[in-house]
Design a protein around this motif. Structure first.
Motif, PDB file in Angstrom:
ATOM      1  N   GLU A  42     -25.851  -7.526 -20.361  1.00  0.00           N
ATOM      2  CA  GLU A  42     -25.692  -6.190 -20.936  1.00  0.00           C
ATOM      3  C   GLU A  42     -25.409  -5.166 -19.846  1.00  0.00           C
ATOM      4  O   GLU A  42     -24.541  -4.316 -20.001  1.00  0.00           O
ATOM      5  CB  GLU A  42     -26.942  -5.807 -21.733  1.00  0.00           C
ATOM      6  N   LYS A  43     -26.109  -5.274 -18.707  1.00  0.00           N
ATOM      7  CA  LYS A  43     -25.861  -4.357 -17.593  1.00  0.00           C
ATOM      8  C   LYS A  43     -24.433  -4.502 -17.087  1.00  0.00           C
ATOM      9  O   LYS A  43     -23.753  -3.529 -16.811  1.00  0.00           O
ATOM     10  CB  LYS A  43     -26.834  -4.635 -16.441  1.00  0.00           C
ATOM     11  N   ILE A  44     -23.992  -5.746 -16.961  1.00  0.00           N
ATOM     12  CA  ILE A  44     -22.630  -6.010 -16.478  1.00  0.00           C
ATOM     13  C   ILE A  44     -21.618  -5.437 -17.469  1.00  0.00           C
ATOM     14  O   ILE A  44     -20.641  -4.802 -17.080  1.00  0.00           O
ATOM     15  CB  ILE A  44     -22.411  -7.524 -16.265  1.00  0.00           C
ATOM     16  N   ARG A  49     -17.675  -1.265 -18.993  1.00  0.00           N
ATOM     17  CA  ARG A  49     -17.237  -0.192 -19.881  1.00  0.00           C
ATOM     18  C   ARG A  49     -17.101   1.117 -19.107  1.00  0.00           C
ATOM     19  O   ARG A  49     -16.149   1.868 -19.307  1.00  0.00           O
ATOM     20  CB  ARG A  49     -18.203  -0.019 -21.050  1.00  0.00           C
ATOM     21  N   LEU A  50     -18.061   1.382 -18.213  1.00  0.00           N
ATOM     22  CA  LEU A  50     -18.018   2.613 -17.449  1.00  0.00           C
ATOM     23  C   LEU A  50     -16.801   2.654 -16.535  1.00  0.00           C
ATOM     24  O   LEU A  50     -16.084   3.648 -16.469  1.00  0.00           O
ATOM     25  CB  LEU A  50     -19.294   2.784 -16.618  1.00  0.00           C
ATOM     26  N   GLY A  54     -13.396   5.088 -16.636  1.00  0.00           N
ATOM     27  CA  GLY A  54     -12.994   5.864 -15.466  1.00  0.00           C
ATOM     28  C   GLY A  54     -11.526   5.663 -15.124  1.00  0.00           C
ATOM     29  O   GLY A  54     -10.920   6.528 -14.496  1.00  0.00           O
ATOM     30  N   ASN A  55     -10.941   4.557 -15.530  1.00  0.00           N
ATOM     31  CA  ASN A  55      -9.559   4.251 -15.162  1.00  0.00           C
ATOM     32  C   ASN A  55      -8.531   4.986 -16.027  1.00  0.00           C
ATOM     33  O   ASN A  55      -7.386   5.114 -15.629  1.00  0.00           O
ATOM     34  CB  ASN A  55      -9.307   2.744 -15.257  1.00  0.00           C
TER      35      ASN A  55
END
Length: 56
Positions: A42-44, A49-50, A54-55
């Motif tokens: 989930e962290k990965i 997603r973050l 940003g891209n």
């Protein structure tokens, strides 16, 4: 500072765990490592997603 203290429930669980058979201990360990693995996934996924957001 409650994260450092052990609750009565946790002590009871540890006492129960000591009485488990070998097979039961393996099941518990697999379950706990599965939870940790899911949390890591989930962290990965959140990081992906973050960085994806940003891209754009």
């Amino acid at each position: 500072m409650q994260s450092c203290t052990i609750t009565q429930d946790e002590i009871a669980l540890l006492k129960q765990y000591r009485q488990f058979s070998h097979a039961e201990k393996i099941i518990v360990k697999r379950f706990l490592s599965g939870l940790l693995f899911d949390a890591q996934k989930e962290k990965i996924a959140q990081r992906a997603r973050l960085s994806d957001n940003g891209n754009h």
